[in-house]
Design an enzyme around this catalytic site. Structure first.
Site, mmCIF file in Angstrom:
data_model
loop_
_atom_site.group_PDB
_atom_site.id
_atom_site.type_symbol
_atom_site.label_atom_id
_atom_site.label_comp_id
_atom_site.label_asym_id
_atom_site.label_seq_id
_atom_site.Cartn_x
_atom_site.Cartn_y
_atom_site.Cartn_z
ATOM 1 N N LEU A 194 42.679 81.745 -4.137
ATOM 2 C CA LEU A 194 43.092 82.646 -3.055
ATOM 3 C C LEU A 194 41.881 83.362 -2.437
ATOM 4 O O LEU A 194 41.061 83.946 -3.148
ATOM 5 C CB LEU A 194 44.079 83.686 -3.601
ATOM 6 C CG LEU A 194 44.593 84.702 -2.576
ATOM 7 C CD1 LEU A 194 45.498 84.040 -1.537
ATOM 8 C CD2 LEU A 194 45.328 85.850 -3.272
ATOM 9 N N HIS A 224 50.298 106.285 -3.455
ATOM 10 C CA HIS A 224 49.186 105.332 -3.390
ATOM 11 C C HIS A 224 49.011 104.630 -4.730
ATOM 12 O O HIS A 224 48.714 103.438 -4.780
ATOM 13 C CB HIS A 224 47.888 106.042 -2.987
ATOM 14 C CG HIS A 224 47.939 106.635 -1.610
ATOM 15 N ND1 HIS A 224 48.424 105.939 -0.517
ATOM 16 C CD2 HIS A 224 47.581 107.858 -1.127
ATOM 17 C CE1 HIS A 224 48.346 106.702 0.564
ATOM 18 N NE2 HIS A 224 47.852 107.885 0.215
ATOM 19 N N ASP A 264 52.055 99.696 4.276
ATOM 20 C CA ASP A 264 52.359 101.048 4.757
ATOM 21 C C ASP A 264 53.615 101.605 4.086
ATOM 22 O O ASP A 264 54.530 100.860 3.737
ATOM 23 C CB ASP A 264 52.557 101.011 6.280
ATOM 24 C CG ASP A 264 52.476 102.411 6.884
ATOM 25 O OD1 ASP A 264 51.852 103.296 6.261
ATOM 26 O OD2 ASP A 264 53.042 102.621 7.972
HETATM 27 C C1 IPE Z 1 47.753 101.668 8.757
HETATM 28 O O1 IPE Z 1 48.655 102.615 8.298
HETATM 29 C C2 IPE Z 1 46.576 101.589 7.868
HETATM 30 C C3 IPE Z 1 46.825 101.113 6.502
HETATM 31 C C4 IPE Z 1 47.941 100.740 5.980
HETATM 32 C C5 IPE Z 1 45.671 101.062 5.689
HETATM 33 P P1 IPE Z 1 48.701 104.104 8.893
HETATM 34 O O2 IPE Z 1 49.772 104.785 8.144
HETATM 35 O O3 IPE Z 1 47.359 104.706 8.855
HETATM 36 O O4 IPE Z 1 49.104 103.832 10.398
HETATM 37 P P2 IPE Z 1 49.761 104.820 11.463
HETATM 38 O O5 IPE Z 1 48.978 106.093 11.414
HETATM 39 O O6 IPE Z 1 51.176 105.038 11.047
HETATM 40 O O7 IPE Z 1 49.676 104.079 12.751
HETATM 41 C C1 IPE Z 2 49.632 103.381 3.569
HETATM 42 O O1 IPE Z 2 50.589 104.301 3.275
HETATM 43 C C2 IPE Z 2 48.356 103.594 2.791
HETATM 44 C C3 IPE Z 2 47.223 104.035 3.609
HETATM 45 C C4 IPE Z 2 47.212 104.218 4.897
HETATM 46 C C5 IPE Z 2 46.005 104.336 2.903
HETATM 47 P P1 IPE Z 2 50.646 105.709 4.014
HETATM 48 O O2 IPE Z 2 49.820 106.672 3.250
HETATM 49 O O3 IPE Z 2 50.283 105.567 5.439
HETATM 50 O O4 IPE Z 2 52.182 106.066 3.866
HETATM 51 P P2 IPE Z 2 53.124 106.731 4.951
HETATM 52 O O5 IPE Z 2 53.018 105.889 6.196
HETATM 53 O O6 IPE Z 2 52.623 108.120 5.163
HETATM 54 O O7 IPE Z 2 54.475 106.678 4.336
HETATM 55 MG MG MG Z 3 51.380 105.131 7.092
#
Ligand code: IPE
Ligand code: IPE
Ligand code: MG
Length: 250
Positions: free
Chosen positions: A132, A38, A21
């Site tokens: 792995l 991303h 995240d």
């Molecule tokens: C969780 O992250 C899902 C992934 C990393 C794939 P999110 O960014 O979607 O989670 P919330 O919305 O902060 O809970």
């Molecule tokens: C995690 O990073 C990737 C996915 C959920 C696909 P985020 O896109 O949630 O990044 P933040 O949380 O907005 O920084």
């Molecule tokens: Mg996120």
């Protein structure tokens, strides 16, 4: 120093599960579009895989896209889908060469036929690899997972091959995703938020949780080492008393 007086090696998690995240915030810090975050995140995936291979960790599960992430803006979702496809095409041969077995867990019905095909090809190609055990959770939700397992049990009941009274944790546990792997020992979430976000709800019952402020694209080996160190310092009691555990290990 005699062999018996040497400290025991720090316990290593067999299975590490990661919520990757912070990609969006990483891009925001640079005043760039979220999709750039991303893309930077994809590099951190490689670093994490390399780290686990180097450290001899058996299984790594990465949360790439949640059931709820489908509700993000359409352009972000489609950028993520093409990023998955490109990463898979780019990395598959090298992963296979390194003995990595790839699995995908989640509801594939919403993916494009092209992506579904590539996923199936990658799984088939790496099926017998014993390096792995890499699982990618995509279009995955812990609630979806438990629901699909419950549905399969209900189908067996309807077919007359299962009595409701015979349904127990073991039986349901065999139908949730990743049942063929040991449950995760260590959960890591980057990005600073301290929640599970519908990741492996069933499988994380006794997993040690580790949260770091580090944004996913900034991931480095020191952060992963700190997580392993924290894991090694924990006493996993599984409901027992500390005294019971020490007696069992004496
Ligand atoms: C969780 O992250 C899902 C992934 C990393 C794939 P999110 O960014 O979607 O989670 P919330 O919305 O902060 O809970
Ligand atoms: C995690 O990073 C990737 C996915 C959920 C696909 P985020 O896109 O949630 O990044 P933040 O949380 O907005 O920084
Ligand atoms: Mg996120």
């Amino acid at each position: 120093m005699t062999a018996t007086s040497e400290p025991a090696p720090a316990p290593l998690p067999r299975h590490v599960a990661v919520i990757m995240d912070g990609n969006g915030r990483w891009a925001k810090q640079r005043a760039r579009p979220r999709t750039l975050g991303h893309r930077a995140g994809a590099r951190a995936v490689n670093l994490c895989i390399d780290f686990c291979i180097d450290r001899g960790i058996e299984a790594l599960t990465l949360f790439a896209f949640s059931s709820e992430n489908w509700q993000r803006p359409a352009d972000e979702v489609s950028a993520l889908m093409s990023l998955f496809l490109r990463a898979l095409n780019r990395e598959l041969d090298e992963l296979h060469r390194r003995g990595v077995r790839l699995r995908f867990v989640g509801d594939r019905s919403s993916f494009s036929p092209e992506l579904r095909n590539r996923m199936a090809t990658a799984e088939a190609l790496t099926r017998t690899n014993i390096g792995l055990q890499l699982s990618i959770a995509a279009s995955y939700g812990g609630r979806w997972d438990i629901t699909q397992a419950a549905r399969r049990l209900a189908e067996q009941v309807r077919a007359g091959s299962l009595e409701p009274a015979d349904i127990d944790e073991q039986l349901l546990g065999r139908l949730v995703s990743l049942a063929e792997l040991p449950p995760p020992d260590l959960f890591i979430r980057t990005g600073g938020d301290q929640r599970i976000s519908n990741f492996l709800l069933w499988q994380l019952a006794y997993t040690e949780l580790y949260f770091t402020e580090k944004l996913w694209p900034d991931l480095d080996r020191a952060t992963l080492d700190a997580a392993l160190e924290s894991f090694a310092s924990r006493e996993r009691r599984f409901g027992l008393t500390g005294e019971q555990l020490r007696k069992a290990h004496a």
